[in-house]
Design a protein around this motif. Structure first.
Motif, mmCIF file in Angstrom:
data_model
loop_
_atom_site.group_PDB
_atom_site.id
_atom_site.type_symbol
_atom_site.label_atom_id
_atom_site.label_comp_id
_atom_site.label_asym_id
_atom_site.label_seq_id
_atom_site.Cartn_x
_atom_site.Cartn_y
_atom_site.Cartn_z
ATOM 1 N N THR A 50 0.847 -1.190 0.000
ATOM 2 C CA THR A 50 0.000 0.000 0.000
ATOM 3 C C THR A 50 0.888 1.249 0.000
ATOM 4 O O THR A 50 2.040 1.208 0.448
ATOM 5 N N ARG A 75 -3.383 -6.005 -0.226
ATOM 6 C CA ARG A 75 -4.419 -4.974 -0.288
ATOM 7 C C ARG A 75 -4.862 -4.520 1.094
ATOM 8 O O ARG A 75 -5.181 -3.355 1.314
ATOM 9 N N GLU A 108 -4.784 -3.623 -9.034
ATOM 10 C CA GLU A 108 -4.524 -2.748 -7.892
ATOM 11 C C GLU A 108 -3.431 -1.723 -8.221
ATOM 12 O O GLU A 108 -3.487 -0.578 -7.764
ATOM 13 N N ARG A 127 -4.235 1.504 -5.686
ATOM 14 C CA ARG A 127 -4.462 0.932 -4.362
ATOM 15 C C ARG A 127 -3.189 0.297 -3.821
ATOM 16 O O ARG A 127 -2.948 0.288 -2.620
#
Length: 288
Positions: free
Chosen positions: A175, A235, A251, A256
């Motif tokens: 992240t 995630r 992602e 993300r």
């Protein structure tokens, strides 16, 4: 040249789908010896054995699998004729049977099958499982190809053909909060908890060797053999994942997750494993 006897083909078709002479004879309402005779006559006409017996069970030979595919198509055409004249919808399909290592990236699988997706004349059957089970099904002609990130050992008894169809880099991914803005690659590896592939993975030995060279003792948050689970853990911010970027393609595109850096001289190779066939599935030409 004598024409194909479709009566013989119907008997074969029934036996192949029932997998048992007794059940096929009951379904056809004839004697078991009559079914056996019809099968032998069809084998004589085709010049190929269609079944091999292992104990009390019948298994299709490679020629038998091809004959069954054609028989399915032939009788589907007959059904289509009835449906067409009866104004009922119908379709004719070619089938590709794919075995995929259960832990393999779903994004990679979709990429492999992309040339066939959306085709009205093709049905793709996908079976997931352990590599050993998938290879047994490939050898028994129940699969046309096996997708894996490990090339199976090859010898005279099992002459697998491993087509290297893709090679992906391996990256450190997490992240935005965990990656930060300016942290060095080595600092992230030493500081952040890591989500690693298990020791059975084809890339794990390279990862461990890098840790040893950098004198890093990693904080391991999880060791996972399923790429889909690694994706979910990354995630959720459980740690930084060491994976090929294709695993988290969506992602990364959405922001993300972000890619901190790529591991030098480390990659994962993906294989499409087949066997030499006298009658290969023609759809394989579109994907390999």
């Amino acid at each position: 040249m004598a024409e194909l006897n479709f009566h013989h083909l119907r008997y074969f078709h029934t036996v192949a789908h029932e997998g048992n002479l007794t059940r096929a004879a009951e379904r056809l309402n004839v004697s078991q010896s009559a079914v056996s005779t019809q099968i032998r006559q069809l084998e004589d006409r085709l010049g190929q054995p269609l079944f091999e017996r292992r104990g009390r069970t019948l298994f299709l030979t490679e020629a038998g699998r091809i004959a069954l595919d054609h028989a399915d198509a032939i009788f589907a055409v007959g059904e289509e004729l009835l449906n067409t004249l009866g104004e009922r919808p119908s379709s004719r399909l070619q089938v590709l049977r794919v075995g995929s290592l259960a832990t393999l990236s779903r994004n990679f699988q979709i990429g492999f099958l992309q040339p066939l997706l959306g085709r009205d004349d093709v049905e793709v059957v996908i079976r997931s499982g352990a590599l050993g089970d998938l290879l047994q099904n490939l050898e028994a002609h129940r699969l046309d190809v096996v997708l894996a990130n490990i090339a199976p050992p090859r010898d005279a008894a099992t002459p697998w053909i491993s087509h290297a169809i893709a090679e992906q880099p391996v990256s450190l991914i997490g992240t935005p909060e965990r990656i930060g803005a300016n942290d060095a690659f080595e600092d992230l590896l030493a500081r952040e908890p890591l989500i690693l592939p298990t020791v059975e993975s084809s890339i794990r030995s390279g990862i461990d060797a890098l840790f040893d060279r950098l004198r890093i003792r990693p904080r391991i948050a999880a060791e996972v053999d399923d790429m889909a689970m690694i994706r979910l853990l990354a995630r959720e911010g459980a740690g930084l994942a060491i994976v090929p970027p294709i695993v988290v393609k969506d992602e990364l595109e959405s922001g993300r997750l972000v890619e901190a850096d790529r591991f030098p001289q480390l990659s994962e190779t993906f294989y499409a494993v087949t066997l030499a066939r006298r009658f290969p599935n023609p759809l394989l030409r579109d994907v390999i």
